[in-house]
Design an enzyme around this catalytic site. Structure first.
Site, PDB file in Angstrom:
ATOM      1  CD  GLU A 176       1.453  -7.785  -3.076  1.00  0.00           C
ATOM      2  OE1 GLU A 176       1.373  -6.548  -3.164  1.00  0.00           O
ATOM      3  OE2 GLU A 176       2.403  -8.427  -3.520  1.00  0.00           O
ATOM      4  CG  HIS A 218       4.649  -2.274  -7.902  1.00  0.00           C
ATOM      5  ND1 HIS A 218       5.348  -3.400  -8.269  1.00  0.00           N
ATOM      6  CD2 HIS A 218       4.854  -2.131  -6.560  1.00  0.00           C
ATOM      7  CE1 HIS A 218       5.954  -3.911  -7.190  1.00  0.00           C
ATOM      8  NE2 HIS A 218       5.679  -3.162  -6.156  1.00  0.00           N
ATOM      9  N   GLY A 261       4.334  -0.631   3.901  1.00  0.00           N
ATOM     10  CA  GLY A 261       4.589   0.734   3.443  1.00  0.00           C
ATOM     11  C   GLY A 261       3.485   1.285   2.568  1.00  0.00           C
ATOM     12  CB  ALA A 262       2.653   2.214  -0.212  1.00  0.00           C
ATOM     13  CG  MET A 263      -1.593  -2.788  -2.036  1.00  0.00           C
ATOM     14  SD  MET A 263      -0.371  -4.114  -2.293  1.00  0.00           S
ATOM     15  CE  MET A 263      -0.881  -4.684  -3.905  1.00  0.00           C
ATOM     16  CD  GLU A 264       1.949  -3.628  -5.884  1.00  0.00           C
ATOM     17  OE1 GLU A 264       2.201  -3.179  -4.753  1.00  0.00           O
ATOM     18  OE2 GLU A 264       2.294  -4.760  -6.256  1.00  0.00           O
ATOM     19  CD  GLU A 318       6.976  -5.973  -4.528  1.00  0.00           C
ATOM     20  OE1 GLU A 318       7.633  -4.917  -4.595  1.00  0.00           O
ATOM     21  OE2 GLU A 318       5.724  -5.997  -4.486  1.00  0.00           O
ATOM     22  CG  HIS A 350       8.280   0.430  -4.658  1.00  0.00           C
ATOM     23  ND1 HIS A 350       9.381  -0.391  -4.794  1.00  0.00           N
ATOM     24  CD2 HIS A 350       7.236  -0.406  -4.417  1.00  0.00           C
ATOM     25  CE1 HIS A 350       9.015  -1.647  -4.649  1.00  0.00           C
ATOM     26  NE2 HIS A 350       7.717  -1.692  -4.410  1.00  0.00           N
ATOM     27  CD  GLU A 351       3.860   0.819  -3.396  1.00  0.00           C
ATOM     28  OE1 GLU A 351       3.308  -0.055  -4.089  1.00  0.00           O
ATOM     29  OE2 GLU A 351       4.684   0.556  -2.498  1.00  0.00           O
TER      30      GLU A 351
HETATM   31  N1  TRP Z   1       3.256  -4.918  -2.894  1.00  0.00           N
HETATM   32  C1  TRP Z   1       3.527  -3.924  -1.899  1.00  0.00           C
HETATM   33  C2  TRP Z   1       4.756  -3.184  -2.329  1.00  0.00           C
HETATM   34  O1  TRP Z   1       5.815  -3.694  -2.412  1.00  0.00           O
HETATM   35  C3  TRP Z   1       3.752  -4.399  -0.529  1.00  0.00           C
HETATM   36  C4  TRP Z   1       2.778  -5.302   0.132  1.00  0.00           C
HETATM   37  C5  TRP Z   1       2.726  -6.631   0.079  1.00  0.00           C
HETATM   38  C6  TRP Z   1       1.854  -4.951   1.122  1.00  0.00           C
HETATM   39  N2  TRP Z   1       1.833  -7.129   0.965  1.00  0.00           N
HETATM   40  C7  TRP Z   1       1.293  -6.142   1.623  1.00  0.00           C
HETATM   41  C8  TRP Z   1       1.451  -3.751   1.626  1.00  0.00           C
HETATM   42  C9  TRP Z   1       0.385  -6.131   2.657  1.00  0.00           C
HETATM   43  C10 TRP Z   1       0.534  -3.742   2.647  1.00  0.00           C
HETATM   44  C11 TRP Z   1       0.014  -4.925   3.175  1.00  0.00           C
HETATM   45  O2  TRP Z   1       4.720  -2.070  -2.642  1.00  0.00           O
HETATM   46 ZN    ZN Z   2       6.580  -3.359  -4.294  1.00  0.00          ZN
END
Ligand code: TRP
Ligand code: ZN
Length: 869
Positions: free
Chosen positions: A122, A302, A262-265, A321, A298-299
């Site tokens: 993402e 998602h 922070g993190a990715m879903e 988001e 949060h993740e």
């Molecule tokens: N979709 C992720 C979230 O809100 C955040 C996210 C978007 C992200 N782009 C990213 C995380 C690039 C890491 C790197 O939880």
């Molecule tokens: Zn998110």
């Protein structure tokens, strides 16, 4: 410069889609070979060319239906196939690309983190892996086969279920994964590495068993259990509050050290910044624990709001988001203290989001124009987006809101949706007209409510006159009237809540402000009331009502709503600060109102009424929070006035602070509501005591007696802030103890960067060579450089321009290695309009220097161009 803007209005359905994709990774940190077999389906009969996104890899070969294919043109970011004569409804492309994960410092696409390899796709990172229709409205089923050296990469992970695996004779092994849920490319993930693994199970409410797997770096198992507990709590909560159940048989989370956000879903395989996973009492503070709980949730959330229902295009980002932030906020509110959570969220909104609205990057929660999508993962899209959802919740109530949610999910499951789809579902489920409300999606800027009142003692009538206006923003000159829910309460002089009624009819506490000017009349009010306005921050707006200190003190002491009490204190403190900043500017001596000091003393003495609220009320807003209330920010004035207030409050409350400090005793560390509250209050006392003559003694002892990171850091922090004699000893002790651990050292770096010392920039510069520092690790950069530029207002904005030069030098380096992080760190420089002429000139000069970078990334280009316009 390749920087072409995209506009929301230009959205077109794709001519082709992808139904299935088979990815084969021959994985190696130096040289990875990716073979992508992609099944395309024609959606538009007339289309005769297909443009695929892709860059930053070596393109090796392409086959169409297994035959060599040469009718294409390639440029720096795409491959366009000439499909004249190929009018089949479906066809298959086989594309081979070669990647170098070890050299990929952008942390997008496929990259090396520590000893492992992982992905971040993402928003548009998948195109750094292979040529693809890299857009969220193309949903495909993914099958992924990973082959790699078994000793180096014992775990090979991807989305969905593990369907096959085996060993090769050369020491390599392979695993194949299949994800049955069609998804956009941004949700693809792959991880390879050696980890410690924490496993657990979750039984869904329909009785299915889900395997839970949490992967952390070797040696970190003793820091993994809180994240696992948080995950299970989140899964249960989503079933109970939203009726949403997990869908796959396995849910994996991997913690990595090198991560841009922070993190990715990613579907079934979340990848996390290790900062939001790892915690034990020795390494993590109470705030860290709560942040981990909320990011894990949060993740997880998602999975429904983002994955099962995804976004049609990136302009719709707030669809997933804003809604998911709202959901994680509600989770934290239901699990912990609702009032505390609300106050923290409002602090963030008022300081950072309001500033964004007032700056060159102002945009609506659903942007209209984007050059680099990574620049729109903003507090506006996320936090203001969540506020818009919250307003809907306020207007519809929990039942109506959940009714709308059910319709939204039913209609959009498995699809790529728009913000309009969401609002429309809410509207139809509740038979309510949300037409004016929709404007929150298209209008940027912070609305202002100007409120005045009048009381008629003969008719016992109280009248509120409310006017709304939104000042023009950088992106949008003309503004329209919004539908603003304004929650109020009226108190009599003794602090008793008054009934709201008009001609004997009850009036709901949430007023609907829809026009430019509106009058609300209340009958049966005996005596001029004290109004509590914008309770719980019922809308993301600025309030302008001319409160007297006496009114604010009444609210602070008597309001039955915690948020209102806190907000009254904020306004009192802001008034004190404003007055003292102007004293400072005029060379006059600083002073605090005795009635405010006494009101604070009363709050402290009655701490048992609400321990957490007491701490929040007595916590002086940070410089940045104060700064946002000034048209022109005076960094030295704000620093001096705030410092004076800290010392004055400390002197005034000293006896109570010491008594309370000694009274609160917590033996064993427990991460539990009441203990967290007491620890925070005790550390608040310590913080003020630090500014008195007793400071050094108390702080040194506190540090030595600490059995957890919350207390350790509280002591270290005040030692630095108040420049206590024990400071250097404690800093050295901490460094010695934790230098092997980057995550913990981040706290130390941040404290160093926010020191009030005259020579802090020199210190920061030296720390860039510290063995625990690593320029390519975004967490380290944010702790040292980010804290300096964002939190050390006085030093960063030194009138000699040294802070700006320092940041610019770093950004020039970062532009090349990690543009996404560069574009985040540049933010404080963009806000030059908020400073005096001399600083403005220096800041603009810094931006101009950046604009001359030869290969300026889109990320920086977009922001700098807007700022200099
Ligand atoms: N979709 C992720 C979230 O809100 C955040 C996210 C978007 C992200 N782009 C990213 C995380 C690039 C890491 C790197 O939880
Ligand atoms: Zn998110």
């Amino acid at each position: 410069m390749l920087a072409k803007a995209k506009y929301r209005k230009d959205y077109r359905q794709p001519d082709f889609t992808v139904t299935d994709i088979f990815l084969d990774f021959q994985l190696d940190a130096q040289r990875t070979v990716v073979t992508a077999k992609t099944h395309f389906q024609r959606l538009n009969e007339a289309a005769n060319s297909l443009r695929l996104d892709g860059h930053s890899f070596q393109f090796s070969s392409i086959l169409l239906n297994d035959a060599p294919f040469t009718a294409y043109v390639q440029d720096g970011e795409s491959l366009t196939l000439d499909l004249r004569g190929i009018d089949a409804a479906t066809f298959q492309l086989t594309i081979v690309t070669i990647l170098k994960p070890a050299d990929n410092t952008s942390l997008q696409g496929l990259y090396q983190s520590g000893e492992g390899i992982c992905t971040q796709c993402e928003a548009e990172g998948f195109r750094q892996i292979t040529y693809m229709l890299d857009r969220p409205d193309v949903l495909a089923r993914y099958t992924t086969k990973i082959t790699a050296d078994k000793a180096k990469y014992p775990y090979l992970l991807s989305n969905g279920n593990r369907i096959d695996g085996g060993e090769l004779e050369d020491g390599r092994h392979w695993v194949e994964w299949h994800d049955p849920f069609p998804k956009p490319s941004y949700l693809f993930a792959l991880v390879a590495g050696d980890f410690d693994l924490l496993t657990d199970t979750f039984i869904t409410r329909s009785g299915r068993e889900v395997a839970l797997e949490l992967y952390v770096d070797r040696g970190n198992l003793n820091r993994a259990s809180w994240a696992m507990e948080s995950l299970k709590k989140a899964m249960r909560w989503d079933e109970e509050r939203f009726g949403l159940e997990y869908d796959l048989d396995i849910y994996m989370i991997v913690a990595v050290d090198f991560f841009n956000m922070g993190a990715m879903e990613n579907k079934g395989l979340n990848i996390f910044n290790s900062k939001y996973v790892l915690a034990n009492p020795q390494t993590a503070t109470d705030d860290d624990y709560l942040a981990i709980e909320s990011v894990i949730a949060h993740e997880y959330f998602h999975n429904w709001t983002g994955n099962r229902v995804t976004c049609r295009d990136w302009f719709q980002l707030s669809l997933k988001e804003g809604l998911t932030v709202f959901r994680d906020q509600e989770f934290s509110s239901d699990t912990g203290s609702r009032a505390v959570k609300r106050i923290q969220d409002v602090k963030l909104l008022r300081s950072v989001q309001f500033a964004e609205d007032a700056g060159p990057m102002a945009h609506p929660i659903r942007p209209e124009k984007v050059i680099e999508m990574n620049n729109f993962y903003t507090v506006t899209v996320y936090e203001k987006g969540a506020e818009v959802i919250r307003m809907l919740h306020t207007l519809l109530g929990e039942q109506g809101f959940q009714k709308g949610m059910r319709l939204y999910i039913a209609e959009n499951d498995g699809k790529a949706a728009t913000c309009e789809d969401f609002v429309s579902a809410m509207e139809r489920a509740n038979e309510l007209d949300l037409n004016q409300f929709r404007r929150w999606y298209s209008q940027s800027g912070t609305p202002e409510l100007l409120i005045s009142d009048a009381y008629d003692e003969k008719t016992h009538t109280y009248r509120l006159t409310v006017s709304q206006s939104t000042p023009p923003t950088a992106d949008q000159m003309e503004k329209v009237n919004l539908h603003i829910p304004l929650k109020i309460a009226l108190y009599d002089q003794k602090g008793t809540r008054q009934m709201l009624q008009n001609d004997g009819n009850p009036i709901h506490e949430v007023l609907n402000v829809t026009e430019k000017d509106q009058i609300f009349e209340f009958h049966g009010i005996y005596g001029r009331p004290v109004p509590a306005l914008l309770c719980d921050f019922s809308a993301p707006v600025k309030l302008d009502y001319d409160y007297t200190n006496a009114q604010l003190i009444t609210l602070l002491q008597h309001a039955d709503n915690s948020f209102c009490r806190w907000d009254a204190a904020q306004m009192l403190l802001l008034n004190e600060l404003r007055r003292n900043v102007s004293h400072y500017q005029q060379g006059e001596s600083l002073e605090m109102s005795p009635e405010v000091l006494n009101a604070l003393a009363v709050v402290l003495q009655n701490y048992e009424r609400d321990i957490e609220l007491t701490t929040l009320i007595l916590t002086l807003p940070r410089e940045l929070e104060f700064a946002e209330n000034f048209k022109t920010i005076d960094p030295d004035g704000i620093f001096a006035a705030r410092e004076f207030m800290l010392r004055t409050i400390a002197e005034h409350l000293k006896d109570t602070l010491v008594l309370l400090y000694n009274h609160i005793r917590l033996e064993n560390y427990r991460i539990e509501g009441q203990d967290i509250a007491l620890r925070a209050l005790k550390n608040l006392c310590l913080n003020y005591i630090g500014y008195t003559a007793l400071g050094n003694n108390f702080v040194h002892k506190h540090y030595n007696n600490a059995n957890n990171m919350t207390d350790t850091l509280a002591a270290l922090s005040i030692a630095c802030r108040a420049a206590l004699p024990c400071r250097d000893t404690l800093l050295a002790d901490f460094e010695q103890k934790w230098q092997h651990d980057g995550l913990v050292m981040d706290k130390w770096f941040a404290l160093q960067a926010t020191r009030p010392d005259e020579n802090v920039l020199e210190i920061v510069q030296q720390l860039m060579d510290h063995p625990s520092f690593n320029f390519n690790n975004p967490n380290r950069l944010r702790s040292l450089v980010g804290s300096f530029a964002n939190q050390n207002l006085k030093a960063f904005h030194n009138i000699n321009g040294s802070g700006y030069r320092f940041l610019t030098d770093i950004l020039i380096r970062l532009n090349e290695s990690n543009p996404q992080v560069a574009a985040r760190l540049v933010e404080p420089l963009l806000r030059f309009a908020r400073f005096d002429a001399q600083r403005q000139t220096l800041m603009k000069r810094a931006l101009e220097r950046l604009s001359l970078i030869e290969e300026l990334s889109k990320d920086l280009f977009e922001k700098i161009e807007k700022a200099l316009q």
